[in-house]
Design an enzyme around this catalytic site. Structure first.
Site, PDB file in Angstrom:
ATOM      1  N   GLY A 202      -0.536 -67.359   8.385  1.00  0.00           N
ATOM      2  CA  GLY A 202       0.529 -67.009   7.203  1.00  0.00           C
ATOM      3  C   GLY A 202      -0.062 -67.090   5.840  1.00  0.00           C
ATOM      4  O   GLY A 202      -1.077 -68.015   5.453  1.00  0.00           O
TER       5      GLY A 202
ATOM      6  N   GLY B  49       2.302 -75.957  15.991  1.00  0.00           N
ATOM      7  CA  GLY B  49       3.478 -76.264  16.411  1.00  0.00           C
ATOM      8  C   GLY B  49       4.624 -76.627  15.492  1.00  0.00           C
ATOM      9  O   GLY B  49       4.576 -76.434  14.342  1.00  0.00           O
TER      10      GLY B  49
ATOM     11  N   HIS C 220       6.259 -68.806  11.773  1.00  0.00           N
ATOM     12  CA  HIS C 220       5.235 -68.756  12.873  1.00  0.00           C
ATOM     13  C   HIS C 220       5.640 -67.469  13.753  1.00  0.00           C
ATOM     14  O   HIS C 220       4.919 -66.935  14.133  1.00  0.00           O
ATOM     15  CB  HIS C 220       5.262 -69.813  13.688  1.00  0.00           C
ATOM     16  CG  HIS C 220       4.986 -71.202  12.891  1.00  0.00           C
ATOM     17  ND1 HIS C 220       5.501 -72.349  12.733  1.00  0.00           N
ATOM     18  CD2 HIS C 220       3.618 -71.689  12.746  1.00  0.00           C
ATOM     19  CE1 HIS C 220       4.805 -73.142  12.181  1.00  0.00           C
ATOM     20  NE2 HIS C 220       3.639 -72.822  12.117  1.00  0.00           N
TER      21      HIS C 220
END
Ligand code: PAF
Length: 278
Positions: free
Chosen positions: A147, A31, A37
């Site tokens: 990532g 989050g 993201h």
């Protein structure tokens, strides 16, 4: 976008899509979503018919309780961003849902977790593997997106997938940076105005080191990187290593495109990581 809190309900829904031969892509997150993201979600959207994103701040991967307590949580704002990015299913479970009992599994990553983050955050990668494997068991994705900012995490997850024979393709996606070069991170939100001015020196130094590496001994280059960042004021290098991109072991000499420079830096109580390919 449908939001799920239960593993079972999400798994049942995805089972129906799998039965229709729809490809399922998955982006696990904790989050506090930023453009980095969202780039993973966009790539996932391009490659798959069904896009699943999880938001779960995983206690098992925090070796520092204060870091866990301070980790930003903003489910409502995150949901809006995911909806706009084309996410189909958001999985946002409670801690008890993912850990109804303590997970005692210990993973063996060989030498991959004996360096860098593995040294400074003991148990961190074991906690990452615990949660990612539980999420993979629930979602059973065809592809999962991570990532490259967390370069070592990516290597550890690839190893876990191999060890546990998960039929999932791990897709590494490039670091997304601010205009001043600072690698995007959920932790950047905790930097002060002053620290936000200082932190871009990290990326700038890594980029400059890329221009020096072919004609500078690695030990000298490592010293130069650490000194330049430490002398900025407000920043303190925890480690900087130049490692083989596959094994993550310290490199003995320069080999074009085969080495990665990985760094962790403290800006006050905010810990930042970044890396570059040489
Ligand atoms: O990279 C992260 O955000 C986390 O480590 C991950 C992969 C979502 C596991 O909690």
């Amino acid at each position: 976008m449908t939001v799920f809190e239960s593993r079972e309900t999400l798994a049942d829904t995805l089972h129906l899509h799998r039965a229709k031969h729809m490809s399922i892509g998955f982006v696990p997150t904790m989050g506090a979503l930023h453009a980095g993201h969202i780039s993973l979600v966009s790539r996932c959207r391009e490659d798959n018919e069904v896009v699943v994103v999880s938001i779960f701040v995983n206690p098992a991967q925090f070796n520092d309780k204060n870091d866990l307590a301070r980790y930003p949580r903003m489910l409502e704002a995150d949901s809006e961003k995911l909806q706009a990015a084309g996410c189909d299913f958001l999985f946002a479970p409670a801690v008890e849902e993912m850990y109804p009992e303590e997970d005692r599994r210990q993973f063996d990553f060989g030498m991959l977790d004996k360096v860098m983050e593995g040294v400074y955050r003991p148990g961190h990668f074991n906690g990452v593997a615990q949660i990612v494997s539980k999420l993979f068991d629930t979602v059973q994705p065809q592809r999962a997106y991570f990532g490259e900012k967390d370069f070592q995490q990516l290597a550890v997850i690839r190893r876990m997938v191999k060890m546990l024979h998960y039929p999932v393709e791990i897709v590494g996606c490039p670091i997304v940076r601010e205009a001043d070069g600072l690698a995007m991170s959920s932790r950047n939100a905790r930097l002060t105005v002053e620290q936000l001015k200082q932190a871009p020196v990290i990326a700038d130094t890594l980029f400059q080191s890329r221009r020096k590496i072919a004609h500078t001994p690695l030990d000298e280059l490592k010293r130069w990187v650490k000194d330049r960042i430490n002398n900025t004021g407000g920043l303190e290098v925890e480690y900087f290593e130049i490692v083989d991109r596959e094994t993550l072991q310290p490199a003995a000499g320069y080999r074009e495109n085969e080495l990665q420079g990985c760094i962790a830096v403290h800006a006050g109580d905010v810990r930042l990581i970044d890396n570059v390919t040489y």
